[in-house]
Design a protein around this motif. Structure first.
Motif, mmCIF file in Angstrom:
data_model
loop_
_atom_site.group_PDB
_atom_site.id
_atom_site.type_symbol
_atom_site.label_atom_id
_atom_site.label_comp_id
_atom_site.label_asym_id
_atom_site.label_seq_id
_atom_site.Cartn_x
_atom_site.Cartn_y
_atom_site.Cartn_z
ATOM 1 N N HIS A 208 0.837 -1.209 0.000
ATOM 2 C CA HIS A 208 0.000 0.000 0.000
ATOM 3 C C HIS A 208 0.870 1.257 0.000
ATOM 4 O O HIS A 208 0.622 2.197 -0.771
ATOM 5 N N HIS A 209 1.869 1.282 0.846
ATOM 6 C CA HIS A 209 2.735 2.455 0.928
ATOM 7 C C HIS A 209 3.474 2.703 -0.386
ATOM 8 O O HIS A 209 3.611 3.853 -0.825
ATOM 9 N N THR A 210 3.937 1.623 -1.006
ATOM 10 C CA THR A 210 4.667 1.785 -2.266
ATOM 11 C C THR A 210 3.727 2.237 -3.378
ATOM 12 O O THR A 210 4.114 3.040 -4.241
ATOM 13 N N LEU A 211 2.501 1.735 -3.356
ATOM 14 C CA LEU A 211 1.504 2.232 -4.305
ATOM 15 C C LEU A 211 1.237 3.716 -4.062
ATOM 16 O O LEU A 211 1.053 4.491 -5.009
ATOM 17 N N GLY A 212 1.218 4.096 -2.791
ATOM 18 C CA GLY A 212 1.073 5.514 -2.471
ATOM 19 C C GLY A 212 2.201 6.332 -3.081
ATOM 20 O O GLY A 212 1.976 7.417 -3.631
ATOM 21 N N ASP A 213 3.425 5.803 -3.008
ATOM 22 C CA ASP A 213 4.572 6.478 -3.623
ATOM 23 C C ASP A 213 4.372 6.626 -5.133
ATOM 24 O O ASP A 213 4.639 7.683 -5.711
ATOM 25 N N LYS A 219 1.238 12.132 -9.540
ATOM 26 C CA LYS A 219 0.445 13.311 -9.158
ATOM 27 C C LYS A 219 -1.040 12.992 -8.958
ATOM 28 O O LYS A 219 -1.900 13.868 -9.091
ATOM 29 N N ASN A 220 -1.322 11.731 -8.644
ATOM 30 C CA ASN A 220 -2.686 11.351 -8.286
ATOM 31 C C ASN A 220 -2.749 11.312 -6.755
ATOM 32 O O ASN A 220 -2.635 10.259 -6.124
ATOM 33 N N LEU A 221 -2.911 12.483 -6.163
ATOM 34 C CA LEU A 221 -2.803 12.605 -4.710
ATOM 35 C C LEU A 221 -3.947 11.913 -3.974
ATOM 36 O O LEU A 221 -3.769 11.460 -2.839
ATOM 37 N N LYS A 222 -5.101 11.818 -4.608
ATOM 38 C CA LYS A 222 -6.238 11.160 -3.963
ATOM 39 C C LYS A 222 -5.944 9.680 -3.733
ATOM 40 O O LYS A 222 -6.148 9.151 -2.631
ATOM 41 N N LYS A 223 -5.461 9.011 -4.771
ATOM 42 C CA LYS A 223 -5.133 7.592 -4.627
ATOM 43 C C LYS A 223 -3.905 7.391 -3.745
ATOM 44 O O LYS A 223 -3.813 6.405 -3.007
ATOM 45 N N ALA A 224 -2.971 8.323 -3.823
ATOM 46 C CA ALA A 224 -1.785 8.225 -2.972
ATOM 47 C C ALA A 224 -2.196 8.278 -1.500
ATOM 48 O O ALA A 224 -1.754 7.455 -0.686
ATOM 49 N N LYS A 225 -3.050 9.211 -1.172
ATOM 50 C CA LYS A 225 -3.521 9.348 0.207
ATOM 51 C C LYS A 225 -4.275 8.103 0.653
ATOM 52 O O LYS A 225 -4.118 7.634 1.788
ATOM 53 N N PHE A 226 -5.078 7.540 -0.262
ATOM 54 C CA PHE A 226 -5.842 6.331 0.065
ATOM 55 C C PHE A 226 -4.909 5.177 0.430
ATOM 56 O O PHE A 226 -5.125 4.479 1.425
ATOM 57 N N HIS A 227 -3.867 4.982 -0.358
ATOM 58 C CA HIS A 227 -2.969 3.851 -0.110
ATOM 59 C C HIS A 227 -2.080 4.082 1.111
ATOM 60 O O HIS A 227 -1.790 3.133 1.852
ATOM 61 N N TYR A 228 -1.663 5.304 1.326
ATOM 62 C CA TYR A 228 -0.897 5.578 2.547
ATOM 63 C C TYR A 228 -1.753 5.266 3.777
ATOM 64 O O TYR A 228 -1.296 4.621 4.726
ATOM 65 N N LEU A 229 -3.002 5.726 3.746
ATOM 66 C CA LEU A 229 -3.904 5.497 4.880
ATOM 67 C C LEU A 229 -4.207 4.013 5.045
ATOM 68 O O LEU A 229 -4.208 3.492 6.172
ATOM 69 N N SER A 230 -4.437 3.317 3.933
ATOM 70 C CA SER A 230 -4.733 1.881 3.994
ATOM 71 C C SER A 230 -3.567 1.110 4.602
ATOM 72 O O SER A 230 -3.765 0.180 5.395
ATOM 73 N N GLY A 231 -2.357 1.483 4.233
ATOM 74 C CA GLY A 231 -1.181 0.836 4.808
ATOM 75 C C GLY A 231 -1.020 1.164 6.279
ATOM 76 O O GLY A 231 -0.714 0.285 7.095
ATOM 77 N N ASN A 232 -1.260 2.411 6.628
ATOM 78 C CA ASN A 232 -1.110 2.834 8.023
ATOM 79 C C ASN A 232 -2.065 2.093 8.954
ATOM 80 O O ASN A 232 -1.701 1.721 10.076
ATOM 81 N N LEU A 233 -3.282 1.876 8.486
ATOM 82 C CA LEU A 233 -4.291 1.233 9.324
ATOM 83 C C LEU A 233 -3.958 -0.229 9.641
ATOM 84 O O LEU A 233 -4.531 -0.806 10.571
ATOM 85 N N LEU A 234 -3.042 -0.805 8.896
ATOM 86 C CA LEU A 234 -2.642 -2.193 9.145
ATOM 87 C C LEU A 234 -1.511 -2.299 10.165
ATOM 88 O O LEU A 234 -1.193 -3.395 10.623
ATOM 89 N N LEU A 235 -0.919 -1.157 10.510
ATOM 90 C CA LEU A 235 0.261 -1.161 11.373
ATOM 91 C C LEU A 235 -0.065 -0.587 12.744
ATOM 92 O O LEU A 235 -0.513 0.559 12.859
ATOM 93 N N PHE A 236 0.185 -1.365 13.768
ATOM 94 C CA PHE A 236 -0.067 -0.953 15.150
ATOM 95 C C PHE A 236 0.912 0.132 15.595
ATOM 96 O O PHE A 236 0.594 0.965 16.446
ATOM 97 N N ASP A 237 2.088 0.134 15.007
ATOM 98 C CA ASP A 237 3.152 1.071 15.381
ATOM 99 C C ASP A 237 3.079 2.318 14.496
ATOM 100 O O ASP A 237 3.347 2.259 13.299
ATOM 101 N N VAL A 238 2.747 3.464 15.085
ATOM 102 C CA VAL A 238 2.569 4.689 14.295
ATOM 103 C C VAL A 238 3.886 5.215 13.728
ATOM 104 O O VAL A 238 3.876 6.028 12.795
ATOM 105 N N SER A 239 5.016 4.771 14.268
ATOM 106 C CA SER A 239 6.298 5.240 13.739
ATOM 107 C C SER A 239 6.563 4.701 12.337
ATOM 108 O O SER A 239 7.434 5.202 11.627
ATOM 109 N N LEU A 240 5.810 3.673 11.938
ATOM 110 C CA LEU A 240 5.967 3.091 10.606
ATOM 111 C C LEU A 240 4.946 3.643 9.615
ATOM 112 O O LEU A 240 4.931 3.234 8.454
ATOM 113 N N TRP A 241 4.112 4.544 10.070
ATOM 114 C CA TRP A 241 3.109 5.133 9.182
ATOM 115 C C TRP A 241 3.778 6.042 8.161
ATOM 116 O O TRP A 241 4.839 6.612 8.403
ATOM 117 N N ARG A 242 3.133 6.166 7.015
ATOM 118 C CA ARG A 242 3.671 6.985 5.929
ATOM 119 C C ARG A 242 2.598 7.921 5.390
ATOM 120 O O ARG A 242 1.431 7.555 5.290
#
Length: 249
Positions: A208-213, A219-242
């Protein structure tokens, strides 16, 4: 020699186990406090322990590898007992990450590449990518008959394409990898159930994070934000959020 940066999913497993260790100590303290001072004081100890454990996990960004002599003995014993692709992949990974011997690790995996084992192929190509050889990694992956069926091979192929500047192609590959991972799951790598589960969450989060990249660079910021958020929600540790592209891309 400078240590090699481990992938997100490996670091995530290490951090979660570190948190579980700290929470075990907290629960022991909680039990003792109940017996000695009562439930109210024990609850305070539990809350403080939980918060402290979580903060410690967040701040912990690296873990010391096992002592080399012990690791070497374990490696030799494991290979002597089991020369399966899983064992060979682990052996090569330890050669690379713990002993910093990329040539030996690559040579070992190349000898058994004809088995077409997805994990072995992924391990080899992951090392090649870290060694700055995306074109070679891509060639090897595409020669594997499971390249369109295995989510790990697909994700590794996507990274190779991304490093070669083929962003549109990498997006298609990552999307397919994500779909297979979510519908069929990841093949077993021989780890314990909880480790396998944590690794799977880490793998999916990294995709998800790499898709966000990728979408960010397109320059598709909407989809980038979606994938960053989707990846973040899978990680308990917020230091790994992107929330923005990785410096490694």
């Amino acid at each position: 020699m400078q240590s090699i940066q481990v992938d997100l999913e490996i670091l995530y497993v290490q951090k979660i186990y570190f948190f579980m260790f700290l929470m075990t100590l907290t629960l022991l303290s909680f039990a003792v406090t109940i017996w000695a001072f009562g439930i109210k004081v024990a609850l305070i100890v539990l809350i403080i322990g939980l918060i402290t454990s979580y903060i410690a996990m967040i701040k912990k960004q690296s873990f010391s590898p096992p002592e080399k002599k012990i690791t070497a003995q374990r490696m030799a014993r494991a290979i002597a007992q089991d020369a399966s692709p899983i064992s060979l992949s682990r052996f090569a990974s330890q050669l690379y990450y713990y002993f910093h011997k990329p040539s030996q690790a690559i040579s070992l995996l190349e000898k058994f590449l004809s088995s077409h084992d997805p994990l072995l192929c992924t391990t080899l190509c992951d090392i090649l990518l870290k060694e700055g050889k995306p074109a070679q990694a891509l060639y090897i992956i595409r020669d594997n008959p499971y390249t369109l069926l295995n989510p790990l091979l697909l994700a590794t192929q996507g990274i190779a394409l991304l490093k070669l500047g083929k962003i549109s192609e990498s997006i298609l590959v990552f999307e397919r990898s994500l779909h297979i991972a979510k519908t069929r799951g990841f093949p077993s790598n021989g780890s314990a159930w909880i480790t396998q589960k944590l690794l799977s969450l880490g793998y999916i989060a990294r995709i998800h994070h790499t898709l966000g990249d990728c979408y960010f660079m397109m320059k598709n910021l909407k989809k980038a934000k979606f994938h960053y958020l989707s990846g973040n929600l899978l990680l308990f540790d917020v230091s790994l959020w992107r929330n923005y592209p990785s410096n490694s891309i």
